[in-house]
Design a protein around this motif. Structure first.
Motif: not given
Length: 403
Positions: A313-340
């Motif tokens: 779900a996050l992958g799809i959401a981030i793809a939507n963000l890239v399509a909307l804003f065309a950023p050169p970089r997307v940074i992911l942070v947060g405690t859920t990254l503990a899932l590796g």
């Protein structure tokens, strides 16, 4: 033909000069002009004003009296770290984290108060913030009267100009103004900011986006936050509202829309775990994701599927963000990254499948396991940005506290 407001233009130019000095360290006036595209006359006038205000200092490099350096001394300009001090704080469900910094964002002292914030009323939270600020300031060797601004960040939707909290997972009563309660207790200019915006500022000033003025940040915790940096400034919605990603609609489910938070928030993942006393206790202490990490390593199939679903779900959401804003970089942070990789591999696959072919190589995805102090330092950066005189915002020019 409408002309630009001269005061606004001066404020914009002043901010650019001061921010250029911050980002590049000791720098000559001619280099400031090259980096800001301002004329030598404008740079000289602004830097003279900044020197008069005590915000920057002069350094001489290449003094002919030096035995190691030869030639005509170069006049370099640098921030005056003692021009002002601020306190930044991160308010989470089970802790409050404080940092005191100087004018260039160096951490002088930090403090963590372990407390169940989401179970106590706002006036008590304000009491705890007051105590934490006082202790952190003392540990930094400062007096409370030396602190220019306090910036408190928390998850939710915040109206930046007024400090009004419209929604938050950690406040039990939104009718009481946290902004007014803290300002009244300490008598110091107070800013309430979303934690997603605070960590976005931290990444831009000190972290993975120091070389970028345009990027997107996704904070993956119980609340799914979104930070957008454009032209070196935080992008805010109408009335200065912070952005949220958890409400992004991912599909329809019966009579109700399925939102990203229903699939990828910590609460959604933890809800699919086996009813276990250790899990319940870990969630109570704010260590639920660490417990999930251990259960995943043991092969828990329900949590494995939940982590994969969240990642997709996050992958799809981030793809939507890239399509909307065309950023050169997307940074992911947060405690859920503990899932590796249980989370990240499905995320990458879903992103690759969802991104338009024309944008495949546009944005890099960066993972950053930023600690609590870094989030609080981002709140301090928000406060410093106000002091630097940034004039942008949907509600008009920001305060110019040091002018």
């Amino acid at each position: 033909m409408k002309t630009a407001d001269p005061e606004l233009m001066r404020a914009i130019n002043r901010f650019h000069v001061l921010d250029t000095i911050r980002r590049h360290g000791a720098i000559a006036r001619v280099e400031i002009g090259e980096r800001t595209d301002l004329s030598a006359t404008t740079v000289s006038a602004i830097t003279a004003s900044l020197l008069d205000d005590g915000l920057i200092t002069v350094r001489h490099e290449g003094d002919i009296r030096s035995q190691t350096l030869r030639g005509r001394p170069r006049v370099m300009l640098a921030l005056n770290p003692d021009a002002a001090w601020v306190v930044g704080a991160k308010l989470a469900a089970n802790r409050i984290v404080f940092v005191a910094t100087n004018f260039q964002g160096d951490v002088l002292a930090s403090l963590v108060l372990p407390v169940r914030v989401d179970r106590i009323p706002t006036p008590v939270i304000a009491d705890l913030v007051e105590d934490g600020v006082r202790r952190c300031v003392r540990d930094a060797g400062l007096g409370l009267n030396q602190i220019k601004t306090i910036a408190l960040s928390l998850p939710g939707i915040i109206e930046h100009g007024t400090g009004k909290v419209l929604a938050s997972s950690v406040l039990s009563d939104l009718d009481v103004s946290l902004h007014q309660a803290i300002a009244a207790r300490l008598g110091i200019d107070t800013i309430i900011e979303s934690d997603a915006n605070a960590i976005t500022m931290a990444q831009h000033w000190f972290g993975q986006a120091r070389d970028r003025d345009d990027f997107v940040l996704v904070a993956i915790e119980d609340t799914l936050g979104l930070g957008v940096m454009h032209g070196g400034q935080l992008f805010r919605g109408a009335h200065g509202l912070s952005l949220t990603l958890g409400d992004m609609v991912m599909g329809a489910g019966g009579d109700n829309a399925v939102r990203l938070a229903d699939l990828a928030s910590e609460g959604a993942i933890l809800a699919l775990g086996q009813p276990d006393q250790r899990m319940s206790e870990a969630v109570r202490l704010g260590q639920g994701m660490a417990q999930v990490e251990g259960l995943l390593a043991a092969g828990d199939p329900g949590l494995r599927d939940a982590a994969a679903r969240a990642g997709a779900a996050l992958g799809i959401a981030i793809a939507n963000l890239v399509a909307l804003f065309a950023p050169p970089r997307v940074i992911l942070v947060g405690t859920t990254l503990a899932l590796g990789q249980h989370l990240l591999e499905p995320l990458r696959v879903a992103f690759a499948n969802a991104i338009p072919a024309s944008l495949t190589d546009l944005a890099e995805i960066v993972i950053d396991d930023a600690g609590d102090e870094f989030w609080a330092r981002g709140a301090a950066a928000v406060a410093l940005g106000e002091l630097y005189g940034s004039p942008w915002g949907t509600t008009g020019p920001a305060r110019h506290a040091l002018q």
